[in-house]
Write an enzyme that holds these catalytic residues in place. Structure first.
Site, short mmCIF file in Angstrom:
data_model
loop_
_atom_site.label_atom_id
_atom_site.label_comp_id
_atom_site.label_asym_id
_atom_site.label_seq_id
_atom_site.Cartn_x
_atom_site.Cartn_y
_atom_site.Cartn_z
N CYS A 42 -1.68 8.00 2.19
CA CYS A 42 -1.79 7.08 1.06
C CYS A 42 -1.67 5.61 1.45
O CYS A 42 -2.57 4.80 1.18
CB CYS A 42 -0.75 7.41 0.01
SG CYS A 42 -0.99 9.03 -0.78
N HIS A 91 0.24 1.38 -2.25
CA HIS A 91 1.32 2.36 -2.17
C HIS A 91 2.64 1.62 -2.35
O HIS A 91 2.86 0.59 -1.72
CB HIS A 91 1.30 3.08 -0.83
CG HIS A 91 2.16 4.30 -0.81
ND1 HIS A 91 3.52 4.25 -0.62
CD2 HIS A 91 1.86 5.62 -0.95
CE1 HIS A 91 4.02 5.47 -0.65
NE2 HIS A 91 3.03 6.32 -0.86
#
Length: 566
Positions: A42, A91
């Site tokens: 991510c 993120h």
């Protein structure tokens, strides 16, 4: 941005999917069937997308280390856009300055849903009589959830309010909406299971780790093992497989979570429609990376396999991928057409003094009012669909990468960015100044060529990478998500039109360099007959020449894969 979404969409040919809203969006857009993430994790993937720099350039965190790179939202903000982040775009954490890169990137404070605090709450029940637990498979009843909602529903509500607030602004907006599912836990309203009866799913065949692929390529799905329902299986680390009956439950819930997000996306796009700005809004849908659903007996991301780095990418661009005017005219024609079929579209424009079609195209301010006006003329106030589509999708098999999104949006906004040179990279490293350039390329020339049915030279390959702490899978250090200090091997992977080639080579974490003089392990897959990547041809003498060609291209890097005219 849809978290952990692989190409499980109807418009990508997945017959088990139920994604009518995304498929409808795709009919107004162009589908990139060969789009690839730069890392199947991510934080580095999202940083790569938002800066248009690759993982080796960013080295995970960039603002105060390798270069004060300008992000996509920051660039748009500096050029007159209102920019807003809702949900998971960057993120959270150190990879985005513990602030979602605010205030650099965003005009307003980024929004995260209140119910994020219950992300891993023990609310999942396998049976009516079982105690709630922190499970992987977690279809739920909303009325029993904290605050009777879920994070993605909160994200939708906030995004709709943002559109309502900014729909009439003179300043254009860049709205980044990050939905969290189907990221684990697979927590979603259980009503979406009605689209996915368990009997329609099968575990991928063969459900085994390929015996000619080295262990360094394996990800032991450590994050799944932390879930209570997986722990109850008592699987021996790292090779014992998830039993097929439970594997099918995981697959079913992944598809259920995707249908849940599809429904939410439909509601978000409908908000653009009722706000009268759908026909002048570019919509781009993608994911940060893919997700294994039992392929190679693996689960999750954390690898260089195609299923982990292959992502959906759909772009809907008014007056380019769909003709706004023709959609309106065709629908108006149908609305006014008598039963004998005698009225023509040109007669409609003459009747209502709409001047020329071209003038109508540029002066028209939104089609909801037109819908009401025409309905009133007919004495019929029922809803009328103005977006007509064929059953066919517009697709391209050209290779594209997520680093291409930034330069494409910049070009659409009329503020194109240059490609980063090697000199630029040195400047970034030495002076830590803010710079605007891309390690991708704008997709607009490709889109125009596809729409005009022309062929142009394009990228030879897409580039991805994944780190490992060692040649064998381990819990400590974590093979799936190793800390920088623990990385000893980097897997560099290249996807050409026909092949995937991956080289695992020594990596020194102190100076973040790879040693191409030593090849720890290699993989070569021919996608013409092995798109699932089960037959590693790296040791076959018949493919030694092709392997050598791809190895050279991989080592030379992404610049050498660009067409000569760029």
């Amino acid at each position: 941005m849809i978290d952990d979404l692989r190409t499980t969409l109807g418009c990508y040919g997945d017959h088990n999917s139920y994604t009518p809203n995304i498929d409808h969006l795709a009919k107004q857009g162009i589908i990139f069937s060969q789009a690839y993430a730069q890392q199947a994790l991510c934080a580095p993937s999202r940083n790569s997308i938002l800066t248009s720099r690759r993982p080796d350039t960013l080295q995970f965190y960039w603002r105060d280390t390798v270069g004060n790179f300008t992000t996509l939202p920051e660039y748009l903000k500096n050029n007159g856009y209102n920019t807003m982040s809702i949900g998971k775009i960057f993120h959270p954490g150190i990879s985005s300055n513990n602030s979602d890169d605010s205030p650099y990137s965003w005009s307003e404070k980024p929004f995260h849903p209140y119910t994020n605090r219950y992300k891993d709450a023990p609310v999942c029940q396998t049976t009516k009589n079982s105690l709630p637990a922190q499970n992987l498979v977690c279809p739920v009843d909303l009325k029993f959830m904290p605050n009777q909602t879920l994070p993605d529903i909160e994200i939708l509500k906030k995004a709709k309010r943002y559109i309502q607030t900014h729909k009439s602004d003179i300043k254009p907006f860049f709205l980044a909406v990050g939905f969290q599912k189907p990221h684990i836990p697979l927590k979603y309203p259980k009503k979406y299971l009605k689209y996915h009866p368990l009997e329609k799913f099968e575990v991928p065949k063969p459900y085994v780790w390929p015996n000619n692929t080295d262990s360094v390529a394996y990800n032991p799905w450590i994050d799944l093992r932390k879930r209570k329902d997986v722990q109850r299986l008592h699987l021996k680390f790292p090779w014992e497989k998830i039993p097929k009956n439970f594997a099918k439950l995981i697959i079913q819930s992944y598809y259920g979570a995707v249908s849940y997000i599809d429904d939410i996306i439909g509601k978000l796009i409908y908000q653009l429609h009722i706000s009268k700005i759908l026909q002048k809004t570019v919509i781009i849908l993608t994911s940060d990376h893919g997700w294994s659903l039992g392929e190679h007996a693996e689960w999750g991301k954390y690898s260089n396999f195609d299923v982990s780095v292959h992502v959906p990418l759909i772009m809907s661009i008014p007056f380019m991928t769909f003709n706004v005017l023709n959609n309106i005219i065709n629908s108006v024609h149908q609305l006014l057409l008598p039963t004998d079929g005698t009225v023509k579209t040109t007669e409609f424009f003459n009747k209502y003094n709409a001047n020329t079609i071209d003038k109508f195209k540029f002066e028209y301010k939104g089609y909801t009012n037109l819908r009401y006006f025409l309905s009133k003329e007919k004495g019929d106030k029922k809803n009328v669909t103005f977006l007509k589509h064929t059953d066919n999708f517009t697709k391209t098999d050209a290779i594209v990468e997520l680093v291409d999104i930034f330069p494409t949006i910049a070009a659409l906004a009329g503020i194109p960015v240059p490609i980063c040179s090697n000199i630029q990279k040195k400047l970034d490293n030495n002076y830590k100044h803010s710079s605007v350039c891309t390690e991708g390329i704008s997709l607009l020339p490709l889109i125009r060529s596809v729409l005009h049915k022309k062929i142009i030279p394009w990228k030879k390959a897409a580039f991805s990478q994944y780190p490992r702490p060692g040649i064998e899978p381990t819990l400590h250090p974590n093979s799936d998500e190793p800390h920088l200090k623990d990385i000893t091997i980097m897997g560099y992977s290249l996807k050409s039109h026909e092949y995937r080639y991956t080289a695992w080579i020594p990596f020194t974490s102190e100076n973040k360099t790879a040693n191409w003089k030593i090849i720890v392990s290699e993989e070569l897959y021919n996608h013409n007959y092995d798109s699932a990547e089960y037959f590693n041809l790296a040791r076959s003498p018949d493919f030694s020449k092709k392997k050598s060609e791809l190895k050279t291209l991989l080592r030379d890097g992404w610049r050498k894969a660009l067409p000569d005219y760029i």
